[in-house]
Design a protein around this motif. Structure first.
Motif, PDB file in Angstrom:
ATOM      1  N   TYR A  18       0.733  -1.336  -0.043  1.00  0.00           N
ATOM      2  CA  TYR A  18      -0.161  -0.064  -0.081  1.00  0.00           C
ATOM      3  C   TYR A  18       0.839   1.191  -0.095  1.00  0.00           C
ATOM      4  CZ  TYR A  18      -3.559  -3.208   1.426  1.00  0.00           C
ATOM      5  OH  TYR A  18      -4.334  -4.427   1.256  1.00  0.00           O
ATOM      6  N   ARG A  19       1.934   1.192   0.652  1.00  0.00           N
ATOM      7  CA  ARG A  19       2.936   2.280   0.904  1.00  0.00           C
ATOM      8  C   ARG A  19       3.433   2.508  -0.428  1.00  0.00           C
ATOM      9  NH1 ARG A  19       8.357   3.556   2.146  1.00  0.00           N
ATOM     10  NH2 ARG A  19       8.644   5.748   2.898  1.00  0.00           N
ATOM     11  N   SER A  20       4.037   1.561  -1.339  1.00  0.00           N
ATOM     12  CA  SER A  20       4.487   1.670  -2.369  1.00  0.00           C
ATOM     13  C   SER A  20       3.498   2.160  -3.506  1.00  0.00           C
ATOM     14  CB  SER A  20       5.037   0.143  -3.019  1.00  0.00           C
ATOM     15  OG  SER A  20       5.489   0.365  -4.333  1.00  0.00           O
ATOM     16  N   ARG A  21       2.472   1.756  -3.376  1.00  0.00           N
ATOM     17  CA  ARG A  21       1.440   2.271  -4.278  1.00  0.00           C
ATOM     18  C   ARG A  21       1.218   3.820  -4.222  1.00  0.00           C
ATOM     19  NH1 ARG A  21      -3.587  -2.010  -4.341  1.00  0.00           N
ATOM     20  NH2 ARG A  21      -2.398  -3.703  -5.405  1.00  0.00           N
ATOM     21  N   TYR A  22       1.004   4.185  -2.682  1.00  0.00           N
ATOM     22  CA  TYR A  22       0.744   5.396  -2.531  1.00  0.00           C
ATOM     23  C   TYR A  22       2.035   6.312  -2.966  1.00  0.00           C
ATOM     24  CZ  TYR A  22       1.713   9.726   0.280  1.00  0.00           C
ATOM     25  OH  TYR A  22       1.864  11.091   0.875  1.00  0.00           O
ATOM     26  N   LEU A  23       3.410   5.928  -2.733  1.00  0.00           N
ATOM     27  CA  LEU A  23       4.374   6.675  -3.263  1.00  0.00           C
ATOM     28  C   LEU A  23       4.621   6.812  -4.674  1.00  0.00           C
ATOM     29  CD1 LEU A  23       7.460   4.988  -0.966  1.00  0.00           C
ATOM     30  CD2 LEU A  23       6.132   7.353  -0.843  1.00  0.00           C
ATOM     31  N   LYS A  24       4.185   5.793  -5.509  1.00  0.00           N
ATOM     32  CA  LYS A  24       4.013   5.919  -6.858  1.00  0.00           C
ATOM     33  C   LYS A  24       3.254   6.898  -7.339  1.00  0.00           C
ATOM     34  CE  LYS A  24       5.352   0.974  -7.640  1.00  0.00           C
ATOM     35  NZ  LYS A  24       5.014  -0.220  -8.212  1.00  0.00           N
ATOM     36  N   THR A  25       1.837   7.031  -6.672  1.00  0.00           N
ATOM     37  CA  THR A  25       0.931   7.821  -7.100  1.00  0.00           C
ATOM     38  C   THR A  25       1.165   9.190  -6.652  1.00  0.00           C
ATOM     39  OG1 THR A  25      -0.857   6.172  -6.540  1.00  0.00           O
ATOM     40  CG2 THR A  25      -1.450   8.622  -6.438  1.00  0.00           C
ATOM     41  N   ASN A  26       1.822   9.514  -5.358  1.00  0.00           N
ATOM     42  CA  ASN A  26       2.491  10.738  -5.103  1.00  0.00           C
ATOM     43  C   ASN A  26       3.458  11.390  -5.917  1.00  0.00           C
ATOM     44  OD1 ASN A  26       4.463  12.350  -3.266  1.00  0.00           O
ATOM     45  ND2 ASN A  26       2.649  12.649  -2.316  1.00  0.00           N
ATOM     46  N   ALA A  27       4.283  10.440  -6.452  1.00  0.00           N
ATOM     47  CA  ALA A  27       5.361  10.923  -7.283  1.00  0.00           C
ATOM     48  C   ALA A  27       4.846  11.373  -8.650  1.00  0.00           C
ATOM     49  CB  ALA A  27       6.274   9.957  -7.586  1.00  0.00           C
ATOM     50  N   ARG A  28       3.812  10.588  -9.092  1.00  0.00           N
ATOM     51  CA  ARG A  28       3.012  10.893 -10.469  1.00  0.00           C
ATOM     52  C   ARG A  28       2.248  12.363 -10.225  1.00  0.00           C
ATOM     53  NH1 ARG A  28       0.433   6.372 -10.320  1.00  0.00           N
ATOM     54  NH2 ARG A  28       1.773   4.623 -10.527  1.00  0.00           N
ATOM     55  N   VAL A  29       1.581  12.281  -9.264  1.00  0.00           N
ATOM     56  CA  VAL A  29       0.981  13.477  -8.887  1.00  0.00           C
ATOM     57  C   VAL A  29       1.673  15.013  -8.702  1.00  0.00           C
ATOM     58  CG1 VAL A  29      -0.888  14.872  -7.485  1.00  0.00           C
ATOM     59  CG2 VAL A  29      -1.420  12.299  -7.955  1.00  0.00           C
ATOM     60  N   GLY A  30       2.777  14.598  -8.112  1.00  0.00           N
ATOM     61  CA  GLY A  30       3.768  15.621  -8.136  1.00  0.00           C
ATOM     62  C   GLY A  30       4.303  16.070  -9.195  1.00  0.00           C
ATOM     63  N   GLN A  31       4.491  15.020 -10.156  1.00  0.00           N
ATOM     64  CA  GLN A  31       4.994  15.456 -11.559  1.00  0.00           C
ATOM     65  C   GLN A  31       4.120  16.160 -12.287  1.00  0.00           C
ATOM     66  OE1 GLN A  31       5.504  12.379 -14.301  1.00  0.00           O
ATOM     67  NE2 GLN A  31       7.446  13.132 -15.310  1.00  0.00           N
ATOM     68  N   GLN A  32       2.779  15.800 -12.284  1.00  0.00           N
ATOM     69  CA  GLN A  32       1.456  16.484 -12.883  1.00  0.00           C
ATOM     70  C   GLN A  32       1.485  17.926 -12.441  1.00  0.00           C
ATOM     71  OE1 GLN A  32      -1.867  14.079 -11.882  1.00  0.00           O
ATOM     72  NE2 GLN A  32      -1.377  12.286 -13.572  1.00  0.00           N
ATOM     73  N   GLN A  33       1.778  18.023 -11.208  1.00  0.00           N
ATOM     74  CA  GLN A  33       1.562  19.379 -10.708  1.00  0.00           C
ATOM     75  C   GLN A  33       2.778  20.286 -11.309  1.00  0.00           C
ATOM     76  OE1 GLN A  33       0.936  18.959  -6.271  1.00  0.00           O
ATOM     77  NE2 GLN A  33      -0.899  18.338  -6.371  1.00  0.00           N
ATOM     78  N   ALA A  34       3.929  19.858 -10.936  1.00  0.00           N
ATOM     79  CA  ALA A  34       5.124  20.530 -11.491  1.00  0.00           C
ATOM     80  C   ALA A  34       5.060  20.746 -13.267  1.00  0.00           C
ATOM     81  CB  ALA A  34       6.170  19.568 -11.516  1.00  0.00           C
TER      82      ALA A  34
END
Length: 130
Positions: free
Chosen positions: A69-85
């Motif tokens: 679950y944490r791995s999924r969260y980290l991947k999502t967080n990174a993807r969303v961070g890239q989208q925001q950037a």
């Protein structure tokens, strides 16, 4: 963490509650009674050990699920961070594309200010000549 791995192997000790009897010998009734008590006690310990190892396995599986679950969260967080950037970079590019327009407006305002100052200076000069 000290997980079992090829580089972190467990101790290879085995269970042995009583020492090995290497020589042929006779046992006394007292020894037989103590061995019977030890066997019963060992049975209780064996059940507790089995239960403990089963629970440890369950806990390990739960830890693995939490890690998933944490791995999924980290991947999502990174993807969303890239989208925001990416969105912020788009806004930045848009803002930079507006700079020439602002520069033209600034130049126009400076020109108007200079023109107004010249007109005021000309009127002041005319008034002074009267």
């Amino acid at each position: 963490m000290q997980r079992i791995s090829p580089l972190n192997t467990p101790d290879w000790e085995s269970y042995q509650t009583v020492p090995t009897v290497k020589d042929a010998r006779n046992f006394t009734p007292e020894e037989a009674q103590r061995l019977t008590q030890l066997r019963k006690q060992n049975g209780v310990i064996t059940k507790a050990t089995r239960t403990s190892f089963v629970e440890l396995q369950r806990i390990d599986r739960q830890d693995a699920r939490k890690a998933k679950y944490r791995s999924r969260y980290l991947k999502t967080n990174a993807r969303v961070g890239q989208q925001q950037a990416r969105l912020n970079a788009g806004v930045g590019r848009n803002l930079h594309s507006l700079r020439p327009g602002y520069a033209r407006m600034s130049a126009s305002l400076e020109s108007a200010d200079n023109s107004a100052k010249q007109q005021i200076a000309a009127l002041t000069q005319q008034l002074n000549q009267l």
